[in-house]
Write a protein that holds these residues in place. Structure first.
Motif, PDB file in Angstrom:
ATOM      1  N   GLY A  87       0.839  -1.181   0.000  1.00  0.00           N
ATOM      2  CA  GLY A  87       0.000   0.000   0.000  1.00  0.00           C
ATOM      3  C   GLY A  87       0.878   1.237   0.000  1.00  0.00           C
ATOM      4  N   VAL A  88       0.297   2.385  -0.336  1.00  0.00           N
ATOM      5  CA  VAL A  88       1.067   3.624  -0.411  1.00  0.00           C
ATOM      6  C   VAL A  88       0.494   4.647   0.556  1.00  0.00           C
ATOM      7  CG1 VAL A  88       1.847   5.520  -1.884  1.00  0.00           C
ATOM      8  CG2 VAL A  88       1.656   3.220  -2.828  1.00  0.00           C
ATOM      9  N   GLY A  89       1.393   5.252   1.353  1.00  0.00           N
ATOM     10  CA  GLY A  89       1.000   6.297   2.290  1.00  0.00           C
ATOM     11  C   GLY A  89       1.848   7.537   2.083  1.00  0.00           C
ATOM     12  N   ALA A  90       1.636   8.517   2.952  1.00  0.00           N
ATOM     13  CA  ALA A  90       2.376   9.774   2.850  1.00  0.00           C
ATOM     14  C   ALA A  90       2.381  10.468   4.195  1.00  0.00           C
ATOM     15  CB  ALA A  90       1.745  10.682   1.794  1.00  0.00           C
ATOM     16  N   SER A  91       3.332  11.364   4.365  1.00  0.00           N
ATOM     17  CA  SER A  91       3.370  12.194   5.569  1.00  0.00           C
ATOM     18  C   SER A  91       2.422  13.367   5.389  1.00  0.00           C
ATOM     19  CB  SER A  91       4.789  12.702   5.817  1.00  0.00           C
ATOM     20  OG  SER A  91       5.157  13.638   4.804  1.00  0.00           O
ATOM     21  N   ARG A  92       2.138  14.062   6.478  1.00  0.00           N
ATOM     22  CA  ARG A  92       1.259  15.217   6.384  1.00  0.00           C
ATOM     23  C   ARG A  92       1.897  16.305   5.522  1.00  0.00           C
ATOM     24  NH1 ARG A  92      -1.738  18.724  11.200  1.00  0.00           N
ATOM     25  NH2 ARG A  92      -2.503  20.348   9.835  1.00  0.00           N
ATOM     26  N   ALA A  93       3.208  16.433   5.604  1.00  0.00           N
ATOM     27  CA  ALA A  93       3.895  17.454   4.810  1.00  0.00           C
ATOM     28  C   ALA A  93       3.672  17.217   3.318  1.00  0.00           C
ATOM     29  CB  ALA A  93       5.387  17.456   5.124  1.00  0.00           C
ATOM     30  N   ALA A  94       3.707  15.946   2.901  1.00  0.00           N
ATOM     31  CA  ALA A  94       3.491  15.621   1.482  1.00  0.00           C
ATOM     32  C   ALA A  94       2.043  15.905   1.073  1.00  0.00           C
ATOM     33  CB  ALA A  94       3.844  14.159   1.231  1.00  0.00           C
ATOM     34  N   VAL A  95       1.118  15.631   1.977  1.00  0.00           N
ATOM     35  CA  VAL A  95      -0.290  15.903   1.695  1.00  0.00           C
ATOM     36  C   VAL A  95      -0.536  17.404   1.617  1.00  0.00           C
ATOM     37  CG1 VAL A  95      -2.640  15.723   2.618  1.00  0.00           C
ATOM     38  CG2 VAL A  95      -1.114  13.732   2.694  1.00  0.00           C
TER      39      VAL A  95
END
Length: 312
Positions: A226-234
């Motif tokens: 699965g793929v996630g992200a940090s809040r900074a990337a969002v």
């Protein structure tokens, strides 16, 4: 003796794995009898799946066209009615559960116990506070129903060797008309669901742009992750917010978590503290992520990630 009602979370006729984790938490209460409530327009398929969960005594179904989608203000009055005779009402601490269960608690006139990560007794629980930096013990008052959300990252899912009885219930309550389902918009992806994936690859601010996230997607596809992200990337607009991992995003517990270009703010670490193995790739050797990582690679992600993918 404790009698626990668990609210099944489901979508498109499929039972969410979070429900099986709620059963695991309920089993931590000695001598508890566990029932599952399935609210849907046609609950038969979901009820059959719920009945297979180990440790479940009974599945109670509530069929109503108004229950075709989980609208908290519509489901909560029905659940409050079903809860009569139960000592506990549990739901998962997912986006849906966080919306629904406070409404149930309000209708029952009790305070909710949120994010249960351990059980100390029938009315004693442990939950995280201060972004997971501390764990607090809470005691719910006896003589009142306990409404709680279960931190699914802290509990394993039970097996599927059960054969619980399935019974239909007629819930006679006035449903509110001020809130109604309009439409559901959701992203489509062939990748594993972020919250249930055994492997997750996440990208952070260091990825640099939405276009550069192709590096993250490519590695994830190679790993079946699965793929996630940090809040900074969002916040930077690289990816949509449903991919955010952390305190204000999704709390996950994959067997393998790969953090790429993520510095490791405490809010992000809160979302991955239950991961099995954490791998970090970052060009800054002083990045906080390396303090929690089991394996750390210091270097340029645009060099290391393609090399890692090639090796895989």
């Amino acid at each position: 003796m404790s009698k626990i009602l668990i609210i099944a979370e489901h979508l498109d006729g499929k039972l969410n794995a979070a429900t099986a984790k709620c059963v695991s938490a309920a089993q931590a209460i000695d001598g508890a009898t566990i029932d599952i409530a399935v609210l849907a327009a046609d609950p038969a398929s979901v009820a059959e799946q719920a009945a297979k969960l180990d440790g479940v005594a009974r599945v109670v179904t509530v069929a109503n066209p108004a229950n075709s989608h989980c609208v908290a203000q519509v489901w909560a009055p029905q659940i409050a009615k079903l809860a009569e005779g139960y000592s506990h009402v549990f739901g998962p601490s997912t986006t849906t559960g966080k919306d629904l269960m406070p409404c149930v608690a309000a209708l029952l006139g009790v305070n909710q116990v949120s994010d249960v990560m351990a059980v100390d007794g029938s009315h004693g629980f442990k939950r995280p506070i201060y972004a997971g930096n501390a764990i607090i013990s809470v005691e719910a008052p006896a003589g009142h129903p306990v409404v709680a959300t279960i931190r699914v990252a802290s509990w394993p899912a039970v097996g599927e060797g059960g054969s619980a009885a399935i019974e239909s219930a007629n819930v006679d309550v006035q449903l509110p008309g001020h809130t109604k389902f309009v439409e559901l918009k959701q992203g489509k992806s062939d990748r594993p669901d972020l919250q249930s994936a055994s492997r997750v690859v996440s990208g952070g601010r260091g990825v640099g742009s939405a276009e550069n996230f192709a590096v993250i997607y490519s590695l994830a596809d190679k790993m079946g992750a699965g793929v996630g992200a940090s809040r900074a990337a969002v916040d930077a607009g690289y990816v949509p917010n449903d991919m955010q991992v952390g305190q204000t995003g999704k709390i996950i517990a994959p067997e393998l978590y790969v953090a790429i270009g993520i510095s490791g703010a405490i809010q992000h670490l809160t979302g991955i503290k239950d991961a099995g193995t954490i791998v970090a790739i970052n060009k800054d050797p002083e990045a906080p992520i390396f303090e929690v990582a089991d394996i750390g690679l210091v270097g340029d992600l645009f060099t290391l990630v393609p090399e890692l993918e090639k090796a895989l």
